[in-house]
Design a protein around this motif. Structure first.
Motif, PDB file in Angstrom:
ATOM      1  N   VAL A  51       0.815  -1.224   0.000  1.00 53.07           N
ATOM      2  CA  VAL A  51       0.000   0.000   0.000  1.00 53.07           C
ATOM      3  C   VAL A  51       0.845   1.268   0.000  1.00 53.07           C
ATOM      4  N   GLN A  52       2.172   1.128  -0.034  1.00 47.81           N
ATOM      5  CA  GLN A  52       3.022   2.312  -0.085  1.00 47.81           C
ATOM      6  C   GLN A  52       2.957   2.943  -1.475  1.00 47.81           C
ATOM      7  N   ASP A  53       3.059   4.276  -1.513  1.00 50.53           N
ATOM      8  CA  ASP A  53       2.995   4.987  -2.791  1.00 50.53           C
ATOM      9  C   ASP A  53       4.120   4.566  -3.730  1.00 50.53           C
ATOM     10  N   SER A  54       5.276   4.189  -3.149  1.00 54.87           N
ATOM     11  CA  SER A  54       6.441   3.847  -3.968  1.00 54.87           C
ATOM     12  C   SER A  54       6.353   2.439  -4.571  1.00 54.87           C
ATOM     13  N   PHE A  55       5.376   1.648  -4.114  1.00 55.79           N
ATOM     14  CA  PHE A  55       5.271   0.262  -4.586  1.00 55.79           C
ATOM     15  C   PHE A  55       4.467   0.218  -5.877  1.00 55.79           C
ATOM     16  N   MET A  56       5.112  -0.231  -6.953  1.00 58.58           N
ATOM     17  CA  MET A  56       4.450  -0.349  -8.258  1.00 58.58           C
ATOM     18  C   MET A  56       4.631  -1.775  -8.757  1.00 58.58           C
ATOM     19  N   PRO A  57       3.588  -2.610  -8.651  1.00 60.00           N
ATOM     20  CA  PRO A  57       3.710  -4.020  -9.032  1.00 60.00           C
ATOM     21  C   PRO A  57       4.208  -4.234 -10.457  1.00 60.00           C
ATOM     22  N   SER A  58       3.911  -3.299 -11.341  1.00 57.72           N
ATOM     23  CA  SER A  58       4.319  -3.472 -12.739  1.00 57.72           C
ATOM     24  C   SER A  58       5.832  -3.541 -12.891  1.00 57.72           C
ATOM     25  N   GLN A  59       6.570  -3.011 -11.905  1.00 58.86           N
ATOM     26  CA  GLN A  59       8.031  -3.056 -11.960  1.00 58.86           C
ATOM     27  C   GLN A  59       8.573  -4.470 -11.757  1.00 58.86           C
ATOM     28  N   TYR A  60       7.742  -5.363 -11.241  1.00 61.02           N
ATOM     29  CA  TYR A  60       8.238  -6.687 -10.838  1.00 61.02           C
ATOM     30  C   TYR A  60       7.690  -7.811 -11.703  1.00 61.02           C
ATOM     31  N   VAL A  61       7.091  -7.465 -12.841  1.00 59.72           N
ATOM     32  CA  VAL A  61       6.484  -8.494 -13.698  1.00 59.72           C
ATOM     33  C   VAL A  61       7.536  -9.496 -14.157  1.00 59.72           C
ATOM     34  N   TRP A  62       8.656  -9.013 -14.677  1.00 65.95           N
ATOM     35  CA  TRP A  62       9.683  -9.921 -15.185  1.00 65.95           C
ATOM     36  C   TRP A  62      10.347 -10.704 -14.061  1.00 65.95           C
ATOM     37  N   LEU A  63      10.491 -10.082 -12.891  1.00 65.05           N
ATOM     38  CA  LEU A  63      11.069 -10.798 -11.750  1.00 65.05           C
ATOM     39  C   LEU A  63      10.156 -11.934 -11.317  1.00 65.05           C
ATOM     40  N   VAL A  64       8.860 -11.684 -11.259  1.00 68.39           N
ATOM     41  CA  VAL A  64       7.902 -12.723 -10.874  1.00 68.39           C
ATOM     42  C   VAL A  64       7.880 -13.836 -11.920  1.00 68.39           C
ATOM     43  N   ILE A  65       7.898 -13.466 -13.198  1.00 69.54           N
ATOM     44  CA  ILE A  65       7.943 -14.472 -14.261  1.00 69.54           C
ATOM     45  C   ILE A  65       9.199 -15.330 -14.112  1.00 69.54           C
ATOM     46  N   ALA A  66      10.332 -14.662 -13.845  1.00 71.47           N
ATOM     47  CA  ALA A  66      11.591 -15.398 -13.678  1.00 71.47           C
ATOM     48  C   ALA A  66      11.532 -16.312 -12.462  1.00 71.47           C
ATOM     49  N   GLY A  67      10.970 -15.816 -11.350  1.00 67.29           N
ATOM     50  CA  GLY A  67      10.865 -16.628 -10.139  1.00 67.29           C
ATOM     51  C   GLY A  67       9.982 -17.850 -10.345  1.00 67.29           C
ATOM     52  N   CYS A  68       8.842 -17.662 -11.023  1.00 68.48           N
ATOM     53  CA  CYS A  68       7.953 -18.796 -11.296  1.00 68.48           C
ATOM     54  C   CYS A  68       8.625 -19.797 -12.229  1.00 68.48           C
ATOM     55  N   ALA A  69       9.320 -19.284 -13.254  1.00 68.86           N
ATOM     56  CA  ALA A  69      10.024 -20.167 -14.184  1.00 68.86           C
ATOM     57  C   ALA A  69      11.118 -20.952 -13.466  1.00 68.86           C
ATOM     58  N   LEU A  70      11.796 -20.306 -12.523  1.00 71.72           N
ATOM     59  CA  LEU A  70      12.846 -20.980 -11.770  1.00 71.72           C
ATOM     60  C   LEU A  70      12.266 -22.102 -10.915  1.00 71.72           C
ATOM     61  N   MET A  71      11.147 -21.819 -10.233  1.00 73.68           N
ATOM     62  CA  MET A  71      10.532 -22.854  -9.388  1.00 73.68           C
ATOM     63  C   MET A  71      10.023 -24.024 -10.221  1.00 73.68           C
ATOM     64  N   LEU A  72       9.310 -23.712 -11.293  1.00 76.54           N
ATOM     65  CA  LEU A  72       8.771 -24.782 -12.125  1.00 76.54           C
ATOM     66  C   LEU A  72       9.894 -25.547 -12.827  1.00 76.54           C
ATOM     67  N   GLY A  73      10.913 -24.823 -13.274  1.00 81.84           N
ATOM     68  CA  GLY A  73      12.054 -25.481 -13.913  1.00 81.84           C
ATOM     69  C   GLY A  73      12.792 -26.393 -12.958  1.00 81.84           C
ATOM     70  N   SER A  74      12.944 -25.961 -11.715  1.00 85.62           N
ATOM     71  CA  SER A  74      13.593 -26.808 -10.709  1.00 85.62           C
ATOM     72  C   SER A  74      12.793 -28.078 -10.480  1.00 85.62           C
ATOM     73  N   GLY A  75      11.454 -27.954 -10.495  1.00 87.64           N
ATOM     74  CA  GLY A  75      10.613 -29.129 -10.339  1.00 87.64           C
ATOM     75  C   GLY A  75      10.770 -30.112 -11.490  1.00 87.64           C
ATOM     76  N   VAL A  76      10.870 -29.587 -12.700  1.00 85.71           N
ATOM     77  CA  VAL A  76      11.059 -30.454 -13.873  1.00 85.71           C
ATOM     78  C   VAL A  76      12.397 -31.178 -13.795  1.00 85.71           C
ATOM     79  N   VAL A  77      13.459 -30.444 -13.446  1.00 81.16           N
ATOM     80  CA  VAL A  77      14.782 -31.063 -13.330  1.00 81.16           C
ATOM     81  C   VAL A  77      14.775 -32.123 -12.227  1.00 81.16           C
ATOM     82  N   ALA A  78      14.114 -31.837 -11.106  1.00 80.91           N
ATOM     83  CA  ALA A  78      14.028 -32.803 -10.010  1.00 80.91           C
ATOM     84  C   ALA A  78      13.264 -34.049 -10.439  1.00 80.91           C
ATOM     85  N   TYR A  79      12.206 -33.864 -11.213  1.00 80.82           N
ATOM     86  CA  TYR A  79      11.425 -35.004 -11.710  1.00 80.82           C
ATOM     87  C   TYR A  79      12.297 -35.905 -12.593  1.00 80.82           C
TER      88      TYR A  79
END
Length: 293
Positions: A51-79
């Motif tokens: 809720v802070q004025d300085s927080f803009m979720p749009s700045q973190y779209v690529w970071l979130v995409i990268a984080g999700c890809a890392l988690m899912l990719g780690s799961g695939v490699v583990a499988y």
């Protein structure tokens, strides 16, 4: 460089050590405390940040995409690893995917990269919890239950915080100040609680624990570098992602494996040995992040 790394990791492991030795001596019942962290203090921290004025979720779209890809990719490699070497894939995949984003991740980002890294870390906590309570519970239980995710206070805080942020609503000081104070409790309490939890987990099935202690950070850091090369991440987000990839398995894996009776002894070993091994792997990840480019 080494002194800088030491100054970053030492406060984290000192607080964990206090929790460990206190837990070994007193054997406190941490269930209520842990529930307070997950139901009150952590949601307060997330909501306050969003809720802070300085927080803009749009700045973190690529970071979130990268984080999700890392988690899912780690799961695939583990499988693939589990199938190749004859291990139980359902018990091996989630610990490779779901790490200590909050307990270790948030304080690590702040100590290493400064308070400016907190917002990005919060977004990865949110993404991790969404995947954990959807994909993670599906892997452990064999059935999908998305509604359970909506009932968690952290996700509720994300929804409310996102709504307030999108409507540009500002919290009055009499609400914002206690939210900030409660949020500040979360990080040291999570580190302390992690130390206490490490006294309760068995070292049975040590072989798979040792394997995963090396597997998780090696695969995670490797995927983080690959994703940082492919995706348009800033230097700050690149550093967060590499540290995110180096984190050990989260205790929630043990709790879910026990709940769904999915090799809980093996998962417990992965969690405890992986967290102990982070004493080695987190400083190495910090060196990679702090090296001048």
């Amino acid at each position: 460089m080494l002194s800088q790394v030491f100054n970053i990791v030492a406060p984290l492991f000192l607080i964990i050590s206090v929790g460990y030795f206190y837990g070994a001596r007193v054997r406190p019942e941490m269930r209520i405390t842990n529930q307070l962290v997950m139901d009150v203090f952590m949601p307060a921290l997330i909501f306050h940040v969003m809720v802070q004025d300085s927080f803009m979720p749009s700045q973190y779209v690529w970071l979130v995409i990268a984080g999700c890809a890392l988690m899912l990719g780690s799961g695939v490699v583990a499988y693939l690893f589990a199938k190749l070497f004859g291990y139980h894939a359902r018990s091996m995949m989630p610990p490779a995917m779901f790490s200590n984003w909050a307990n270790l991740g948030l304080p690590l980002y702040i100590f290493a990269l400064g308070p400016v890294a907190l917002d990005g870390g919060i977004m990865l906590v949110v993404a991790g919890n969404v995947l954990c309570f959807t994909v993670g519970t599906y892997i452990y239980s064999g059935r999908f239950s998305g509604l359970s995710m909506l009932k968690t206070p952290i996700i509720a805080a994300v929804i409310l915080g996102g709504l307030c942020n999108s409507l540009s609503l500002t919290m009055p000081p009499f609400l914002d100040t206690p939210l900030e104070m409660m949020g500040q409790v979360a990080i040291p309490m999570m580190l302390f609680s992690l130390g206490v939890r490490l006294t309760r987990v068995s070292f049975k099935d040590a072989k798979i624990g040792l394997i995963m202690a090396a597997f998780c950070p090696i695969v995670g850091i490797s995927l983080a570098f690959a994703l940082a090369y492919i995706l348009p991440l800033s230097d700050l987000h690149r550093g967060i992602l590499i540290l995110f990839g180096a984190l050990p398995p989260a205790v929630i894996n043990y709790m879910l494996s026990e709940q769904y009776d999915c090799e809980p002894d093996q998962v417990a070993s992965m969690v405890v040995i992986g967290n102990l091994a982070s004493v080695v792997f987190l400083p190495l990840a910090l060196i990679l992040v702090l090296l001048p480019t």
